[in-house]
Design a protein around this motif. Structure first.
Motif, mmCIF file in Angstrom:
data_model
loop_
_atom_site.group_PDB
_atom_site.id
_atom_site.type_symbol
_atom_site.label_atom_id
_atom_site.label_comp_id
_atom_site.label_asym_id
_atom_site.label_seq_id
_atom_site.Cartn_x
_atom_site.Cartn_y
_atom_site.Cartn_z
ATOM 1 N N ALA A 87 1.982 6.334 11.574
ATOM 2 C CA ALA A 87 2.301 7.656 11.031
ATOM 3 C C ALA A 87 2.689 7.578 9.559
ATOM 4 O O ALA A 87 2.258 8.401 8.743
ATOM 5 C CB ALA A 87 3.426 8.295 11.840
ATOM 6 N N VAL A 88 3.500 6.595 9.217
ATOM 7 C CA VAL A 88 3.914 6.433 7.817
ATOM 8 C C VAL A 88 2.708 6.096 6.948
ATOM 9 O O VAL A 88 2.559 6.615 5.833
ATOM 10 C CB VAL A 88 5.001 5.339 7.693
ATOM 11 N N GLN A 89 1.829 5.226 7.452
ATOM 12 C CA GLN A 89 0.645 4.854 6.683
ATOM 13 C C GLN A 89 -0.243 6.067 6.423
ATOM 14 O O GLN A 89 -0.712 6.287 5.300
ATOM 15 C CB GLN A 89 -0.148 3.772 7.410
ATOM 16 N N VAL A 90 -0.477 6.876 7.448
ATOM 17 C CA VAL A 90 -1.303 8.072 7.285
ATOM 18 C C VAL A 90 -0.637 9.056 6.334
ATOM 19 O O VAL A 90 -1.276 9.599 5.423
ATOM 20 C CB VAL A 90 -1.564 8.744 8.654
ATOM 21 N N ALA A 91 0.663 9.297 6.514
ATOM 22 C CA ALA A 91 1.387 10.256 5.668
ATOM 23 C C ALA A 91 1.411 9.805 4.210
ATOM 24 O O ALA A 91 1.252 10.627 3.292
ATOM 25 C CB ALA A 91 2.809 10.437 6.191
ATOM 26 N N ASN A 92 1.616 8.515 3.974
ATOM 27 C CA ASN A 92 1.613 8.003 2.602
ATOM 28 C C ASN A 92 0.245 8.170 1.948
ATOM 29 O O ASN A 92 0.143 8.520 0.768
ATOM 30 C CB ASN A 92 2.005 6.521 2.588
ATOM 31 N N THR A 93 -0.807 7.906 2.716
ATOM 32 C CA THR A 93 -2.159 8.046 2.182
ATOM 33 C C THR A 93 -2.443 9.491 1.802
ATOM 34 O O THR A 93 -2.998 9.770 0.735
ATOM 35 C CB THR A 93 -3.201 7.566 3.212
#
Length: 458
Positions: free
Chosen positions: A278-284
């Motif tokens: 989730a963090v990876q997707v949100a950061n992207t």
């Protein structure tokens, strides 16, 4: 008086846009294609997405150290550009290339020979461990060429030639995305390699990027970076002393900031695999909305450095105050735009409902803190570093990350056992700290120093 002020304002906006727009476009393309990569890897499996996210923390650490080295060199290059000292620009570039290449070799060794230890830091097990190891062993071969490309690209921006890195990086990223499609899913007769295909595609694209960048620079003999070996190696003890005093805090800053960010990922991994994804997707996604902010922040560094190098301290101070107001307003606009787009964004990802809800909540947090993040980019990278006030910049960054961000991440994850978006909210309080502590420094004008005046002390 009014005429002079109007002339300064026109020069300010004209120069800012000439630098910020190419950088913003480059970042937009990069972030957009990175998002496409995440979408493709996510289609493989959630474990694949988590593995790549964990493995890329090594690259993230490596790039921020390289950024620190190149940012330190960029402080001098932008001021030498204001002074029109081309010989010193070339020797500074040479030093940056040597330094980042050495760092690249070290990180390549770690990625290729010791990948399991990297994945163990994030408590990776089973398939996530295997996928992360296979990714690191391939992507590790590209670290050195990536670092050298970064040195050339950063230097181009510092001499106000941002169009070339934009074009080259865009081509490289398009190649990366196309090869990802072919190699991840095995299309048009290519082998279906999954995560390993993503790593190979990225490595090929980075080699292509360096080749194109060197080709374009050296075809133009008048290019300020078209240096021969002798010119690249012409840095002397006096420069090394000045660089050490000015850039060491920058390098320490980037190293400790990136370590802090990796510690966030360690804390997030304790919440679960879905949290990391989730963090990876949100950061992207949020990076796409922040491209203009980073473009303006980089323009701030180049413009202020150039004016200080030319001995125009008052103009630089005037520009800094304009940037402080502009970036906070820009961040507010970006935050509102991100908030309004969240419902649309969540339809892009073919993920589980739990992951989709986590991404939505994290993006809400990022939208709220957007004005502070944008201002802090200009504050640290643009204003303080351009004038060589790197020790104060180090104090702000380290205070935010290690006194607030990292403790909050582990308190939220291990002690309070909160959902991931609440932990991200707690971590984001560091941005408020940096704004509150940094703004008085900007207004004091103590940051504005000419570092390339031969009569100045190192």
């Amino acid at each position: 008086m009014t005429s002079t002020k109007t002339k300064i304002d026109k020069t300010f906006f004209k120069t800012m846009l000439a630098i910020a727009i190419p950088i913003s476009i480059q970042n937009l393309i990069s972030s957009s294609l990175n998002m496409i990569d995440i979408l493709m890897i996510g289609r493989v499996s959630e474990n694949a997405l988590s593995a790549v996210g964990m493995a890329n923390q090594l690259f993230f650490f490596f790039m921020l150290i390289s950024f620190g080295i190149c940012s330190g060199a960029g402080i001098f290059i932008s001021q030498y550009w204001g002074k029109k000292d081309i010989a010193k620009i070339k020797s500074t570039l040479g030093f940056a290339i040597i330094a980042v290449a050495i760092i690249g070799l070290i990180f390549s060794f770690v990625a290729i020979v010791l990948p399991k230890y990297i994945m163990m830091v994030f408590d990776a097990k089973g398939e996530v461990m295997e996928l992360g190891v296979s990714y690191l062993r391939i992507i590790g071969i590209s670290y050195v060429v990536t670092a050298i490309s970064f040195a050339y690209g950063f230097s181009c921006r510092s001499v106000q030639k941002a169009n070339m890195p934009m074009i080259v990086s865009s081509i490289s990223l398009l190649i990366n995305t196309g090869l990802n499609y072919l190699l991840i899913f095995g299309k048009f007769g290519f082998p279906e390699m999954g995560v390993s295909g993503a790593a190979l595609a990225t490595a090929i694209a980075r080699f292509t990027e360096l080749f194109l960048m060197i080709l374009i620079i050296y075809r133009d003999k008048a290019h300020p970076l078209a240096a021969n070996i002798k010119e690249l190696m012409a840095f002397d003890k006096d420069f090394l002393k000045k660089y050490y005093v000015t850039a060491t805090p920058v390098i320490i800053n980037e190293m400790m900031w990136s370590l802090g960010t990796i510690m966030y990922s360690v804390a997030y991994s304790r919440v679960g695999t879905t949290a990391i994804a989730a963090v990876q997707v949100a950061n992207t996604v949020s990076n796409i909305f922040m491209v203009a902010s980073f473009g303006v922040g980089n323009a701030c560094a180049v413009m202020l450095g150039s004016e200080l190098g030319a001995g125009k301290n008052e103009v630089a101070i005037n520009y800094a105050k304009k940037f402080a107001i502009l970036t906070f307003m820009l961040g507010g606009f970006v935050g509102i735009l991100l908030y309004l787009c969240i419902p649309i964004i969540n339809t892009w990802f073919g993920v589980t409902p739990n992951l989709e809800q986590s991404v939505r909540n994290i993006l809400l947090v990022k939208a709220f803190f957007s004005p502070f993040v944008t201002f802090n980019v200009a504050l640290v990278i643009g204003i303080l570093r351009s004038g060589g006030d790197t020790k104060y910049a180090l104090f702000i960054e380290m205070g935010g990350v290690w006194l607030i961000g990292v403790p909050m991440a582990f308190i939220g994850a291990l002690w309070l056992k909160l959902p991931i978006h609440y932990i991200v909210l707690m971590v984001s309080l560091e941005e408020l700290f940096k704004t509150i502590v940094g703004l008085p420094r900007v207004l004091s004008n103590k940051w504005a120093k000419n570092l390339v005046d031969d009569t100045a002390l190192a």
